[in-house]
Design a protein around this motif. Sequence first.
Motif, PDB file in Angstrom:
ATOM      1  N   TYR A  24       0.456  -1.381  -0.284  1.00 45.35           N
ATOM      2  CA  TYR A  24      -0.064  -0.329   0.531  1.00 45.35           C
ATOM      3  C   TYR A  24       0.984   1.476  -0.002  1.00 45.35           C
ATOM      4  N   GLY A  50      -3.138  -7.999  11.444  1.00 44.62           N
ATOM      5  CA  GLY A  50      -2.770  -7.169  10.032  1.00 44.62           C
ATOM      6  C   GLY A  50      -1.429  -7.861   9.900  1.00 44.62           C
ATOM      7  N   CYS A  51      -1.253  -9.007  10.048  1.00 48.30           N
ATOM      8  CA  CYS A  51      -0.599  -9.974   9.117  1.00 48.30           C
ATOM      9  C   CYS A  51      -1.016  -9.765   7.911  1.00 48.30           C
ATOM     10  N   GLY A  52      -1.940  -9.311   7.019  1.00 47.77           N
ATOM     11  CA  GLY A  52      -2.496  -9.491   5.775  1.00 47.77           C
ATOM     12  C   GLY A  52      -2.809 -10.471   5.268  1.00 47.77           C
ATOM     13  N   LYS A  53      -3.459 -11.515   5.788  1.00 54.25           N
ATOM     14  CA  LYS A  53      -4.666 -12.533   5.414  1.00 54.25           C
ATOM     15  C   LYS A  53      -5.456 -11.541   4.416  1.00 54.25           C
ATOM     16  N   GLU A  69      -3.909   2.782  -4.242  1.00 54.28           N
ATOM     17  CA  GLU A  69      -2.757   2.805  -4.025  1.00 54.28           C
ATOM     18  C   GLU A  69      -1.889   1.389  -3.695  1.00 54.28           C
TER      19      GLU A  69
END
Length: 259
Positions: A24, A50-53, A69
């Motif tokens: 991002y 917040g790990c990107g799952k 973005e």
Amino acid sequence: MNDREISGSSEQAVLNLDKVSISYSGVAAVKNVSFPIAKNKVTSIIGPSGCGKSTLLRSLNRMNDFIPEVSIDGQISFAGQNLYAEKVDAVSVRRRIGMVFQKPNPFPKSIYNNIAWGPRINGYAGSSDELVEQSLKQAALWDEVKDRLDSSALNLSGGQQQRLCIARALAMEPDILLMDEPCSALDPISSARIEDLIFELKSQYTIVIVTHNMQQAARISDYTAFMEMGDLIEFGITDQLFTRPKKQRTEDYVTGRFG
Ligand SMILES: Nc1ncnc2c1ncn2[C@@H]1O[C@H](COP(=O)(O)OP(=O)(O)OP(=O)(O)O)[C@@H](O)[C@H]1O
């Protein structure tokens, strides 16, 4: 189709992630992640907040295209074709790879039109009545709503709304269903119904589910990907990942010793 081996088996990968990184505004959320997604199986993506799952899940049907973005590197192949190739139409990708979100989001329309509307505007020429009945039956909701198809979907309970959203996704006849925390807004009984449903649906669909609930991942999925801070720490057969993980960090997480 891609016949890449999945954890030593010869199962077919319907989607394949190869060195996928997603950022991002230049800040990495997913880093160099590779794993296959097996046809007609359930694959869970687990890991701390917040790990990107969700970022990774959204990349599987190009939902991230809506976030200006976002940039993506690496390759995601769907049925052997690069999902992000220029000639690929993102709208038709989303028709074949449906998505169900954390919070049930029925349209402010009747139960019937929640199901019939999408296929109709996409040129579905068959019987809407049959499609509505079949989709609601597949989502295990038919018996509860068959006598009130014309009433507003917003009057259904949260669990019923989520099954309606699943029915709505199934009515588009997708190959793959992506589910982002589909039970997190539901009570335990409604969650259990969705879990049962996922179990039944996998004979016909490939399912990828993001969940915070490790017991749920252990119960319903065939394969599990464990992520931490954007990295894929371990991917494997669910039973092995939970009982005999290869990495210490996986063991710490699945046994609750994390952090
Ligand atoms: N639209 C966005 N713009 C900027 N950063 C974002 C955006 N969406 C997510 N992120 C960031 O990307 C990282 C991964 O977020 P993501 O939502 O994918 O994680 P997650 O594992 O699904 O988290 P959770 O379990 O809390 O839902 C986080 O650092 C988050 O702040």
